[in-house]
Design an enzyme around this catalytic site. Structure first.
Site, PDB file in Angstrom:
ATOM      1  N   ASN A  12     -15.176  11.368 -41.643  1.00 33.44           N
ATOM      2  CA  ASN A  12     -13.790  10.986 -41.321  1.00 33.44           C
ATOM      3  C   ASN A  12     -13.611   9.482 -41.224  1.00 33.44           C
ATOM      4  O   ASN A  12     -14.555   8.758 -40.908  1.00 33.44           O
ATOM      5  CB  ASN A  12     -13.382  11.539 -39.938  1.00 33.44           C
ATOM      6  CG  ASN A  12     -13.145  13.035 -39.946  1.00 33.44           C
ATOM      7  OD1 ASN A  12     -12.906  13.627 -40.984  1.00 33.44           O
ATOM      8  ND2 ASN A  12     -13.216  13.636 -38.772  1.00 33.44           N
ATOM      9  N   GLY A  35     -19.713  15.424 -38.483  1.00 30.95           N
ATOM     10  CA  GLY A  35     -20.849  15.580 -39.393  1.00 30.95           C
ATOM     11  C   GLY A  35     -21.529  14.245 -39.658  1.00 30.95           C
ATOM     12  O   GLY A  35     -22.736  14.088 -39.433  1.00 30.95           O
ATOM     13  N   ASN A  65     -21.311  11.454 -38.078  1.00 25.70           N
ATOM     14  CA  ASN A  65     -21.883  10.853 -36.861  1.00 25.70           C
ATOM     15  C   ASN A  65     -23.252  11.468 -36.566  1.00 25.70           C
ATOM     16  O   ASN A  65     -24.202  10.770 -36.204  1.00 25.70           O
ATOM     17  CB  ASN A  65     -20.981  11.100 -35.643  1.00 25.70           C
ATOM     18  CG  ASN A  65     -19.617  10.448 -35.775  1.00 25.70           C
ATOM     19  OD1 ASN A  65     -19.416   9.596 -36.628  1.00 25.70           O
ATOM     20  ND2 ASN A  65     -18.677  10.861 -34.940  1.00 25.70           N
ATOM     21  N   ASP A 104     -22.208  13.867 -30.562  1.00 22.36           N
ATOM     22  CA  ASP A 104     -22.854  13.782 -31.886  1.00 22.36           C
ATOM     23  C   ASP A 104     -24.189  13.041 -31.781  1.00 22.36           C
ATOM     24  O   ASP A 104     -25.186  13.430 -32.405  1.00 22.36           O
ATOM     25  CB  ASP A 104     -21.936  13.042 -32.872  1.00 22.36           C
ATOM     26  CG  ASP A 104     -20.597  13.754 -33.037  1.00 22.36           C
ATOM     27  OD1 ASP A 104     -20.571  14.980 -32.924  1.00 22.36           O
ATOM     28  OD2 ASP A 104     -19.584  13.066 -33.263  1.00 22.36           O
ATOM     29  N   LYS A 162     -20.414   1.735 -25.658  1.00 23.52           N
ATOM     30  CA  LYS A 162     -19.793   0.896 -26.696  1.00 23.52           C
ATOM     31  C   LYS A 162     -18.600   1.623 -27.306  1.00 23.52           C
ATOM     32  O   LYS A 162     -18.559   2.856 -27.290  1.00 23.52           O
ATOM     33  CB  LYS A 162     -20.801   0.678 -27.842  1.00 23.52           C
ATOM     34  CG  LYS A 162     -21.846  -0.360 -27.586  1.00 23.52           C
ATOM     35  CD  LYS A 162     -22.493  -0.686 -28.921  1.00 23.52           C
ATOM     36  CE  LYS A 162     -23.857  -1.300 -28.753  1.00 23.52           C
ATOM     37  NZ  LYS A 162     -24.654  -1.205 -29.972  1.00 23.52           N
ATOM     38  N   SER A 169     -21.327   2.968 -32.461  1.00 27.65           N
ATOM     39  CA  SER A 169     -21.908   2.969 -31.108  1.00 27.65           C
ATOM     40  C   SER A 169     -23.173   3.829 -31.014  1.00 27.65           C
ATOM     41  O   SER A 169     -23.739   3.968 -29.931  1.00 27.65           O
ATOM     42  CB  SER A 169     -20.858   3.451 -30.110  1.00 27.65           C
ATOM     43  OG  SER A 169     -20.477   4.766 -30.406  1.00 27.65           O
TER      44      SER A 169
HETATM   45  O1  RIB Z   1     -17.107  13.665 -32.343  1.00 31.67           O
HETATM   46  C1  RIB Z   1     -16.362  12.528 -32.617  1.00 31.67           C
HETATM   47  C2  RIB Z   1     -15.650  12.664 -33.933  1.00 31.67           C
HETATM   48  O2  RIB Z   1     -14.702  13.675 -33.838  1.00 31.67           O
HETATM   49  C3  RIB Z   1     -14.877  11.432 -34.353  1.00 31.67           C
HETATM   50  O3  RIB Z   1     -15.682  10.514 -35.065  1.00 31.67           O
HETATM   51  C4  RIB Z   1     -13.722  11.995 -35.150  1.00 31.67           C
HETATM   52  O4  RIB Z   1     -13.804  11.749 -36.522  1.00 31.67           O
HETATM   53  C5  RIB Z   1     -13.700  13.478 -34.835  1.00 31.67           C
HETATM   54  O5  RIB Z   1     -14.062  14.223 -35.895  1.00 31.67           O
END
Ligand code: RIB
Length: 294
Positions: free
Chosen positions: A12, A42, A44, A245, A278, A284
């Site tokens: 995203n 995903g 992240n 994540d 952060k 971050s």
């Molecule tokens: O978990 C965080 C994420 O959730 C963000 O980066 C955003 O894109 C959403 O999908």
């Protein structure tokens, strides 16, 4: 053995608005700032896996405005062979971050929901018995991925976020490792209390490794009669986006390295504490060296 992990998930563009409070119905609210970050649960999680040293391949689809997201993963040494390109708009998230660092997110799925079975089959060909398949709930065909991963003897890990009622119809009994937060646990188990939800999930899925993250309280773990609880590190919270994540990526990377559950949970807890100190999602996520220092 070099265990590989395929993370099939979203990429995203995150638009982050700093606000005094989350916008209320009927209210128009000016934000103090707008910043653009690379995100997606995903991507992240792939970033966290890669920074933690895992051999991760990301599967997914970027839109015409999201090619940079693929390049960012490659810079972090994630394999991007199975990221397809589409001519439509990339998935994006409008994220409000309030003064306490909490967030509220509106998601536009875009190209994340254009994945085909053929693309999935093609990606899965590169993975063998004992490799990992990690999934979240921001793409289409999650059910198909769970079934195909299980059929091929991959270790299927699911983070059912964001939680929607469709998750209740996924073949969750085929999931080897389920990583949930309080909201997801309660919705999956139809319970009002997260502890009751965890007990219920353990009964429903006795063969599944269960991990329940409970924000600044830490994490609870259940598997094979083993019960672990690890407290969160107390840090000044700037932005919680991407903390879950980061936890998942670091937990799985340590598990693939062969660490025991307690160590994996402690390592992941440290990594997510660094993440919340952060702003941003991928920006971050700490490096392994940074996590090893605390
Ligand atoms: O978990 C965080 C994420 O959730 C963000 O980066 C955003 O894109 C959403 O999908």
């Amino acid at each position: 053995m070099n265990v590989k992990i395929l993370n099939y998930g979203s990429l995203n563009i995150d638009y982050v608005y700093k606000v005094s409070h989350f916008v209320k119905p009927g209210e128009t609210l000016a934000s103090a700032s707008l910043e653009t970050f690379s995100g997606g649960k995903g991507a992240n999680q792939s970033t966290a896996l890669a920074r933690a040293g895992a051999n991760v391949s990301h599967g997914g689809k970027v839109g015409k405005d999201g090619l940079f997201l693929k390049e960012k993963l490659q810079k972090d040494n994630a394999n991007a062979t199975h990221i397809q390109e589409s001519s439509s708009t990339n998935g994006h998230a409008c994220i409000q971050v309030d003064e306490k660092g909490q967030n509220a997110i509106i998601l536009f799925p875009g190209s994340n929901k254009e994945i085909t079975k053929e693309e999935i089959d093609n990606a899965l060909k590169d993975f063998n018995k004992g490799d990992y398949l990690l999934l979240q709930n921001e793409i289409n065909l999650v059910e198909y991925l769970i079934e195909e991963g299980h059929k091929r003897d991959l270790i299927v890990c699911l983070n059912p976020a964001p939680m929607g009622k469709e998750v209740l119809s996924y073949p969750l009994h085929l999931v080897d490792c389920l990583i949930v937060n309080e909201t997801e646990a309660k919705a999956l188990a139809h319970k009002k209390d997260y502890k009751e939800a965890l007990d219920a999930l353990e009964k429903l899925y006795p063969k599944t490794e269960l991990i329940l993250t409970i924000g600044d309280e830490g994490v609870l773990y259940r598997y094979n009669g083993q019960k672990i609880s690890v407290a969160a590190h107390q840090v000044t919270v700037v932005d919680t986006t991407g903390a879950g994540d980061t936890f998942i990526g670091y937990y799985l990377a340590a598990k693939i390295e062969g660490q025991d559950a307690q160590k994996c949970l402690e390592f992941a807890t440290k990594a997510s504490a660094l993440c919340v100190s952060k702003q941003g999602a991928q920006e971050s996520i700490p490096t392994k060296d940074e996590v090893l220092k605390i």
